[in-house]
Design a protein around this motif. Structure first.
Motif, PDB file in Angstrom:
ATOM      1  N   TRP A 161      -5.039   7.858  -5.006  1.00 56.97           N
ATOM      2  CA  TRP A 161      -4.986   7.783  -6.475  1.00 56.97           C
ATOM      3  C   TRP A 161      -3.571   7.437  -6.940  1.00 56.97           C
ATOM      4  N   ASN A 162      -3.265   6.165  -6.888  1.00 58.97           N
ATOM      5  CA  ASN A 162      -1.951   5.725  -7.365  1.00 58.97           C
ATOM      6  C   ASN A 162      -2.111   4.641  -8.421  1.00 58.97           C
ATOM      7  N   TRP A 163      -3.146   4.769  -9.208  1.00 56.46           N
ATOM      8  CA  TRP A 163      -3.406   3.748 -10.215  1.00 56.46           C
ATOM      9  C   TRP A 163      -2.209   3.612 -11.147  1.00 56.46           C
ATOM     10  N   GLY A 164      -1.792   2.396 -11.297  1.00 56.30           N
ATOM     11  CA  GLY A 164      -0.652   2.114 -12.181  1.00 56.30           C
ATOM     12  C   GLY A 164       0.635   1.929 -11.408  1.00 56.30           C
ATOM     13  N   ALA A 165       0.664   2.394 -10.130  1.00 56.03           N
ATOM     14  CA  ALA A 165       1.909   2.281  -9.342  1.00 56.03           C
ATOM     15  C   ALA A 165       2.322   0.819  -9.194  1.00 56.03           C
TER      16      ALA A 165
END
Lengths: 343, 525
Positions: free
Chosen positions: B440-444
């Motif tokens: 869950w690294n959405w936006g990274a």
């Protein structure tokens, strides 16, 4: 018929507009070498000269930072220009000389021999610094062909957009300022001034081939032949920097070459005391290059040699030269002051 | 000789005028010589393999043709004196001989392809199993071998089926096999279409020349402005499967989809444009594939010639082959549905396994091919369900929204499958793919991550604009060929478009010193 003419006219107009736009973009993206990396500006500055020269220096950074044409004129009335560039290899020097002979015939050509240690093209970046400013002609084509490294292509020297298009997103204020203007000269008849002081320390030792590359020597042969064709005396010199090291074997090889061709060869490292070079005060980068103080000392010493050995005329008092050098001297002194204050 | 190289442009600049200046009857010989130069430029070994293909396919096709002639003569002579059964036996003898010739030739040509494609992999496998130094590590595909082998073998199969007569002049077959624009990345052509136009005389036509120039320029535009730019980021993402995970993989899927499309269609545009410039018609290989509403539709619109080849020469013959018929018969007791499906399913999966294997020796390609087959079969199975859904919600399923949804669904599905194309191992590919749902690294990716992929924001802006232009033109193209419309507006307009294309390539393209003149992605297959 009328329709065909209209079509041809339209196509021609479209091509003119397109090529005009590409030319403009090409000029914009090409490095200007004016405020940064000024070494690249030197080759082109030669074409601004309005007077001819008795002495033409050619070679690498050891000429454009070690001889002051202003001193040579003010002390001896010798008119000179330095066609030197950063890592200007021997083939570049040959073609820059050939290019110069198109418009003038100097009495003496002085060639600094350090670059002879390179027998192969070294770097695309330095090729560009030396050749981008060169005027289009047979000499430029020859220089490009002789010096390209792997991966370079000939066309991109003729059409700089092909090389510099990737600078489109890296444009700086310098690019916009000098888009259609070359700006003021950055050199003083090819001399680039430094006023800082960084004393010489120990000279690093590097492995070397005791024999200079055959390719380099062949190009030196061509330079000698070119000068002979134009009735110009060729003088070989090794400027007084102590680093990169100039080895005894190389020195002997050049001395032998000079002897066999009836040329004068001055290894100024051996003359450092006579010249008065003090590597504690006359260098700005630990003995690699001289600062303005060192360059003026070298010019004073070498000016006397040139005048004595080649009987060069004293041009002082001749209106055209005086006007030119007076303006140059003023700019030179201002720059010296400005840089010294900066230090 | 890469398409994006001065050498190729110079080659073309010399060839085209010479081609139209020589007498028309020797135009094809000029083309043959040009092919020889092109092939030799690519390497001596490649030229040798190609020569083997030409010689063997020519000999086999002539032998098969001769056997047909002799069969007809023999059967005709037997008509009055022999029984029907004897005539049938004679025909079978000839058929057997023809099949033998065909099989020997197929084994030889596919054997070369197989050795070059899988030699190194098999060497490593054998060294792993039995120890010792891996053999065949120097083996590598030579220029265009996957494409010309398939085209030429296709011709041989057509001769075998009596669809086309065998060509008598070996040089004409050599011309078909070695036609240089096709060697870079196909398409896989047919003798019936390309082979014939290659040897026909062609007069210079200014309009055709302009049209071809537009197509070539558009191909370079896609390759140099979009594909080569995005490839930098895609390579960076693929190189570190353990590092780039989660939303990076989603970005990778989209970037690779755009990159591959621009690269492959760009190359095909150049190929077809060069053919057109020389008066040679080459089959289209794409039909706006990203507007497909299902995977099977997508495969009818992407790399059309490869799909057609497998359909024509593998799928159909296999589906109706004796073993398949026997299998179908044998499974009849399990129900009509099963016995009807078994040959179709097996043939489909085999074709997709072969399609995967054609793309490369890595296991990833095989898994990719099989997964495509499975998805297509699943879609077939779910058809009744879809039909019921369509019947239940007719207004929804006929809406633009739903059409858009199916298009996006297809693009995402095929992009997910293509993840296998990006990694060296199946494990890396699956692990990366599933990390989208577990990391869950959405936006990274937008918090600076995107800048670590070797491209600047400017590069992304240029690439994104390029993708938008391609998308917009594909939309416009649905109403008719864009080049035709441009040419209809007159020469001046066409020249202006051409100049704009060239100008933008020169300014925004990725080429020259400091850039790797990259080969087309499909060239490695």
């Amino acid at each position: 018929m009328k329709r065909n003419l209209l079509v041809i006219g339209g196509v021609v107009l479209a091509c003119i507009v397109c090529f005009g736009a590409l030319f403009a973009v090409s000029r914009l993206v090409a490095p200007k070498y004016h405020d940064t990396l000024i070494d690249g500006h030197l080759t082109g500055e030669y074409y601004r000269e309005t007077t001819d020269h008795d002495v033409l220096f050619v070679g690498d950074c050891e000429v454009f930072e070690h001889f002051s044409p202003v001193t040579l004129y003010n002390e001896y009335g010798i008119t000179s220009y330095i066609r030197g560039g950063a890592q200007q290899l021997v083939w570049h020097s040959y073609y820059l000389l050939e290019d110069a002979f198109r418009t003038e015939t100097p009495k003496v050509v002085v060639y600094n021999v350090l670059a002879l240690k390179y027998g192969e093209p070294q770097s695309e970046a330095y090729n560009r610094l030396n050749l981008d400013g060169m005027r289009f002609g047979r000499a430029k084509l020859g220089a490009i062909r002789a010096g390209m490294t792997d991966g370079e292509d000939f066309m991109s020297y003729l059409f700089p957009l092909l090389r510099y298009h990737d600078r489109i997103d890296k444009l700086s204020k310098e690019d916009w300022t000098y888009w259609f203007s070359d700006g003021d000269p950055v050199s003083f008849k090819g001399y680039v001034m430094h006023t800082g002081v960084d004393p010489a320390t120990e000279t690093p030792k590097e492995p070397y081939d005791p024999k200079l590359p055959e390719t380099s020597m062949a190009w030196l042969e061509r330079i000698a032949a070119l000068c002979e064709t134009h009735g110009t005396a060729l003088v070989l010199i090794k400027s007084p920097s102590i680093y990169p090291e100039w080895h005894a074997e190389w020195d002997a090889e050049i001395a032998a070459f000079a002897k066999s061709h009836g040329l004068r060869y001055d290894n100024m490292i051996a003359e450092n005391d006579a010249i008065g070079i003090d590597m504690q005060t006359d260098t700005y980068d630990q003995g690699q290059h001289l600062n303005v103080s060192g360059a003026e000392k070298v010019s004073r010493w070498f000016g006397a040699v040139l005048q004595k050995e080649y009987g060069l005329r004293d041009h002082r008092g001749e209106a055209a030269y005086d006007a030119d050098y007076a303006a140059l001297t003023e700019r030179y002194e201002n720059e010296k002051r400005r840089l010294s204050e900066g230090n | 000789m890469l398409f994006p190289s001065w050498a190729f442009l110079l080659f073309l600049a010399v060839l085209v005028p010479v081609y139209y200046l020589v007498p028309k009857r020797i135009q094809w010989i000029v083309l043959l010589l040009a092919n020889a130069v092109f092939v030799c430029f690519a390497g001596f070994l490649g030229a040798v393999f190609m020569a083997v293909t030409i010689v063997t396919v020519y000999a086999a096709s002539r032998a098969i043709d001769a056997l047909f002639v002799r069969q007809r003569e023999t059967i005709a002579a037997m008509k009055a004196t022999h029984t029907k059964e004897e005539r049938k036996a004679a025909r079978l003898r000839f058929e057997k001989k023809r099949r033998l010739v065909l099989i020997v030739c197929l084994i030889l040509n596919f054997g070369i392809l197989f050795a070059l494609k899988y030699g190194a992999m098999l060497g490593r496998l054998s060294a792993g199993l039995f120890g010792g130094k891996p053999f065949g590590q120097d083996l590598a595909l030579t220029m265009g071998i996957s494409f010309y082998t398939f085209s030429t073998v296709g011709y041989l199969l057509d001769v075998y089926r009596e669809s086309v007569p065998a060509e008598k002049n070996p040089l004409k077959l050599a011309l078909f096999t070695s036609f240089f624009p096709l060697l870079v990345q196909g398409p896989i052509t047919r003798w019936e279409t390309v082979g014939k136009t290659l040897t026909e005389p062609h007069a210079f036509d200014g309009r055709r020349f302009l049209s071809a120039s537009l197509r070539i320029a558009w191909g370079y535009w896609k390759k140099l402005i979009v594909a080569d730019r995005l490839l930098v980021a895609v390579k960076a993402l693929c190189a570190r499967p353990g590092v780039y995970r989660g939303d990076f993989i989603f970005v990778e899927m989209l970037l690779y989809a755009a990159c591959l499309y621009a690269d492959f269609t760009g190359g095909i545009d150049i190929t077809i444009g060069v053919g057109e410039m020389l008066g040679v018609s080459i089959e289209e290989n794409f039909l706006r594939p990203y507007f497909s509403k299902s995977i099977s539709e997508y495969w009818r619109r992407w790399h059309i010639t490869l799909g057609e080849w497998f359909k024509r020469y593998v799928y159909y013959p296999l589906s109706v082959s004796k073993p398949m018929r026997a299998l179908s018969k044998g499974t009849r007791r399990l129900g009509v549905g099963v016995s009807r499906r078994v040959p179709v399913y097996l043939a489909t999966l085999l074709v997709w396994a072969l399609t995967g294997a054609w793309h490369g020796s890595n296991l990833t390609f095989l898994v990719w091919g099989l997964l495509n087959g499975v998805v297509i079969l699943l879609s077939e199975e779910l058809k009744p369900l879809y039909a019921r859904f369509h019947a239940r919600f007719p207004r929804l399923t006929e809406s633009a929204f739903y059409r858009g949804f199916t298009v996006i669904r297809t693009v995402l599905l095929l992009s997910s499958l293509r993840i296998l194309d990006c990694y060296g191992t199946v494990r890396d590919a699956f692990s990366s793919f599933f990390s989208m749902f577990t990391t869950w690294n959405w936006g990274a990716v937008f918090r600076g991550g995107i800048q670590s992929l070797g491209l600047s924001y400017f590069d992304y802006a240029v690439a994104f604009s390029g993708v938008l232009v391609m998308f917009a033109l594909s939309l416009v193209q649905r109403k008719g060929a864009i080049r035709k419309r441009i040419l209809k507006r007159g020469t001046v307009c066409s020249v202006c478009v051409l100049l704009v294309l060239i100008g933008t390539i020169l300014i925004f393209g990725r080429y020259g010193f400091g850039f790797d003149a990259s080969q087309f992605i499909y060239n490695r297959f």
